[in-house]
Enzyme design. Structure first.
Site, PDB file in Angstrom:
ATOM      1  N   THR A  98       1.863  -4.108   4.283  1.00 17.60           N
ATOM      2  CA  THR A  98       1.517  -4.445   5.827  1.00 17.60           C
ATOM      3  C   THR A  98       1.200  -5.978   5.929  1.00 17.60           C
ATOM      4  O   THR A  98       1.293  -6.503   6.971  1.00 17.60           O
ATOM      5  CB  THR A  98       0.604  -3.425   6.423  1.00 17.60           C
ATOM      6  OG1 THR A  98      -0.794  -3.590   5.725  1.00 17.60           O
ATOM      7  CG2 THR A  98       1.016  -2.085   6.304  1.00 17.60           C
ATOM      8  N   THR A 116       0.907  -1.089   0.156  1.00 20.46           N
ATOM      9  CA  THR A 116      -0.049  -0.088   0.053  1.00 20.46           C
ATOM     10  C   THR A 116       0.781   1.320   0.043  1.00 20.46           C
ATOM     11  O   THR A 116       0.316   2.414  -0.572  1.00 20.46           O
ATOM     12  CB  THR A 116      -0.977  -0.042   1.372  1.00 20.46           C
ATOM     13  OG1 THR A 116      -1.787  -0.894   1.106  1.00 20.46           O
ATOM     14  CG2 THR A 116      -1.699   1.387   1.395  1.00 20.46           C
TER      15      THR A 116
HETATM   16  C1  SIN Z   1      -0.156  -5.151   1.193  1.00 21.33           C
HETATM   17  O1  SIN Z   1       0.131  -5.963   2.092  1.00 21.33           O
HETATM   18  O2  SIN Z   1       0.692  -5.281   0.072  1.00 21.33           O
HETATM   19  C2  SIN Z   1      -1.456  -4.352   0.968  1.00 21.33           C
HETATM   20  C3  SIN Z   1      -1.936  -3.830   2.326  1.00 21.33           C
HETATM   21  C4  SIN Z   1      -1.087  -2.832   2.905  1.00 21.33           C
HETATM   22  O3  SIN Z   1       0.032  -2.597   2.430  1.00 21.33           O
HETATM   23  O4  SIN Z   1      -1.531  -2.132   3.937  1.00 21.33           O
END
Ligand code: SIN
Length: 327
Positions: free
Chosen positions: A104, A25
């Site tokens: 995340t 993200t």
């Molecule tokens: C991911 O994990 O690539 C998408 C979600 C995020 O980074 O919060």
């Protein structure tokens, strides 16, 4: 200890930090800045993320785009590229530390993997964001800047995660909230430190690195696939059907996230004993977000090291890989 300087964000002399982009993200792009959910992760190049943080212009940085994925789709090929890149950069005397931009969702698994296979003496700092780069108020730029500050800190070592001003160790970090900007916790251990206005403040000393397991590293880098280790959960009204169906796929291990202290429904125990008798390694963890499963001699299945279920699943796969490679 904070750097004692009047200038916030003063770059330590001769410090070169490498930033490896993997997506997430933090590199997400949405159609409208006011929509924090409908975005696509892993779109913005790491050079553009760095260009969006003016304070990073004064840092001697090297950048590499290792991957561009939504971390829910993380898997062995990207992990192998990432481990190779970290190993290569860490070996350069001019490199003080490494930052990895990551989604995340599986950040804690990548953090555990890097710590387990590399045992890095230099800091390897994962960072992320809960809002896409195109959000009205993105959190990624501050997280990225904080991560670079930590990667350049003289006391930092091993694999760390930096998010929302907190520094977490690889073995403790877990995503515990689906939406909040401070989505990560180190549970009972607490964060290792924090970053305040460009200064690092350590709460706890970081452990010295263990000797790297070079055979495991070589086996990991050469593996066409990791040993098959499905992750199951014990729950009310559980039966053994899923375990028996999984046995047709010839798993090498099963990680079971049990209730509370890793306890398992009797129906599941019966099926797991069949799996164990068939040669499958069955290991328990807790399905609780915090705390851990405690060893219990009366239980036929051992508990994992004090790791949460996703990390314990990966740990079991790496144990099986190490055994397969003849340790
Ligand atoms: C991911 O994990 O690539 C998408 C979600 C995020 O980074 O919060």
């Amino acid at each position: 200890m904070p750097h004692h300087t009047d200038d916030l964000l003063t770059v330590p002399p001769d410090c070169k930090v490498v930033i490896l982009g993997t997506g997430g993200t933090i590199a997400g792009r949405s159609v409208g800045a006011d929509d924090p959910v409908a975005y696509v992760a892993g779109q913005v190049a790491v050079r553009d993320l760095v260009a969006g943080v003016p304070a990073l212009a004064q840092w001697p940085l090297a950048l590499e785009q290792v991957a561009q994925v939504d971390s829910k789709d993380m898997g062995l090929p990207v992990w192998q590229r990432l481990v190779r890149a970290v190993e290569l950069h860490m070996a350069q005397p001019s490199i003080a530390g490494i930052v990895i931009t990551h989604g995340t969702d599986t950040l804690e698994e990548t953090a555990y993997l890097l710590q387990r296979v590399l045992q890095p003496a230099k800091p390897v700092v994962l960072t992320c964001a809960m809002r896409p780069a195109t959000a009205l108020v993105p959190d990624g730029p501050q997280n990225l800047l904080d991560a670079v500050v930590v990667a350049a800190d003289a006391q930092a070592r091993g694999v760390l995660a930096v998010c929302a001003g907190q520094i977490h160790r690889a073995e403790h970090v877990a995503k515990v909230h689906s939406y909040r900007l401070d989505a990560f916790s180190s549970g009972d251990a607490g964060p290792a430190g924090c970053v305040e206005a460009g200064q690092v403040r350590w709460f706890q000393p970081l452990a010295l690195p263990e000797a790297p397991d070079t055979r495991l590293l070589a086996a990991f880098l050469a593996a066409p696939a990791l040993p098959k280790v499905p992750l199951l959960t014990s729950h009310a009204d559980a039966d053994g059907d899923l375990v028996r169906a999984l046995l047709t796929l010839a798993p090498e291990g099963l990680l079971v996230a049990g209730t509370g202290n890793g306890t398992l429904h009797d129906n599941l125990v019966a099926a797991l004993l069949e799996a164990q008798h068939a040669g499958v390694r069955v290991v328990r963890a807790s399905r609780c977000a915090q705390g851990r499963a405690m060893p219990d001699d009366r239980n036929p299945f051992p508990v994992a090291a004090p790791l949460n279920a996703p990390k314990a699943r990966l740990a079991l796969a790496l144990d099986l890989l190490a055994e397969r490679s003849g340790r």
